[in-house]
Design an enzyme around this catalytic site. Structure first.
Site, short mmCIF file in Angstrom:
data_model
loop_
_atom_site.label_atom_id
_atom_site.label_comp_id
_atom_site.label_asym_id
_atom_site.label_seq_id
_atom_site.Cartn_x
_atom_site.Cartn_y
_atom_site.Cartn_z
N ARG A 163 0.82 -1.22 0.00
CA ARG A 163 0.00 0.00 0.00
C ARG A 163 0.85 1.27 0.00
O ARG A 163 0.43 2.31 -0.52
CB ARG A 163 -0.95 0.00 1.21
CG ARG A 163 -2.08 1.06 1.13
CD ARG A 163 -3.10 0.80 2.22
NE ARG A 163 -4.29 1.62 2.05
CZ ARG A 163 -4.55 2.72 2.75
NH1 ARG A 163 -3.70 3.15 3.66
NH2 ARG A 163 -5.67 3.40 2.55
N ILE B 17 -7.28 7.78 -0.98
CA ILE B 17 -7.20 6.32 -0.99
C ILE B 17 -7.99 5.85 0.21
O ILE B 17 -7.82 6.34 1.32
CB ILE B 17 -5.73 5.85 -0.95
CG1 ILE B 17 -5.63 4.32 -0.98
CG2 ILE B 17 -4.98 6.42 0.23
CD1 ILE B 17 -4.20 3.81 -1.11
N SER B 18 -8.90 4.90 -0.02
CA SER B 18 -9.85 4.50 1.02
C SER B 18 -9.16 3.77 2.17
O SER B 18 -8.09 3.16 2.01
CB SER B 18 -10.93 3.59 0.43
OG SER B 18 -11.73 4.28 -0.50
N GLN B 19 -9.80 3.81 3.33
CA GLN B 19 -9.39 3.04 4.49
C GLN B 19 -9.27 1.56 4.09
O GLN B 19 -10.15 1.02 3.41
CB GLN B 19 -10.46 3.21 5.56
CG GLN B 19 -10.30 2.41 6.82
CD GLN B 19 -11.53 2.51 7.71
OE1 GLN B 19 -12.55 3.08 7.30
NE2 GLN B 19 -11.45 1.94 8.89
#
Length: 216
Positions: A35, A61-63
């Site tokens: 990530r 950027i999503s959790q």
């Protein structure tokens, strides 16, 4: 020097598996994708926090847990062809590509498209294709899809997506007004074309922009 492998393993165990998403293929996919490579260098040290992070073009950027929940709810499995709407940094598409056979990830921001395409080439994710366009219209040239997932909230499920979904296919999309708590919705298309809808709980996403979204 930051030990990203340890941080990644800890994220998978504490943020995903501990919350009940314990499918081995899902967890392996999250362990496989770095990530920290999907955020700018300034934010790499925060890559495994339990929260969204800013990326280029004013997006996020999503959790990690929300990405995992979306993939889990969509029932993505080996052999599937998947459309992701709102590719952003490319992280979710990369994770999905560790499970599915083919991923088409559509993004409307030209800058993000170029960055995500470069990441896929550098990391060798040959089964993930990042394309530029209006995600609310889907990507008909590769349809039909086993699953369609979205990283932006709309007012309704676009008809284009339903048309491009295989019988037995699943759509997972947040629905609700911008700047409010939205509902993560799963729609399953029956073999006869009927639709079954489930509410998976509250989420917050950026608005889905396009012809069948907000501002369309």
């Amino acid at each position: 020097m930051t030990d990203f492998t340890t941080l990644r393993d800890r994220m998978v165990e504490r943020q995903i598996a501990a919350r009940g998403l314990d499918d081995p293929k899902l967890l392996a996919a999250f362990r496989a994708v770095p990530r920290e490579q999907f955020v700018s260098a300034d934010y790499a040290g925060y890559a495994y926090q339990d929260s969204p992070l800013p990326i280029e073009s004013g997006q996020t950027i999503s959790q990690p847990y929300i990405v995992a929940l979306t993939i889990y709810a969509a029932g993505i499995k080996p052999g599937d062809s998947v459309l992701e709407v709102g590719a952003g940094s490319g992280y979710a598409a990369a994770v999905i590509g560790q499970i599915a056979s083919e991923v088409i990830a559509i993004e409307r921001h030209h800058q993000l498209v170029g960055i995500a395409q470069q990441r896929m080439r550098q990391l060798g994710y040959a089964n993930v294709r990042i394309v530029e366009g209006d995600g609310t219209l889907g990507w008909p040239e590769n349809a039909p899809y086993d699953a369609i997932v979205a990283a932006a909230s709309g007012s309704h499920v676009p008809q284009s997506w339903i048309a491009q979904l295989k019988p037995g296919g699943r759509i997972v999309v947040p629905l609700g007004a911008p700047q409010s708590v939205q509902s993560l919705i799963k729609v399953t298309k029956g073999e006869d074309g009927t639709l079954k809808r489930e509410d998976l709980g509250g989420v917050r996403f950026v608005p889905l922009i396009g012809a069948e979204g907000f501002g369309g």
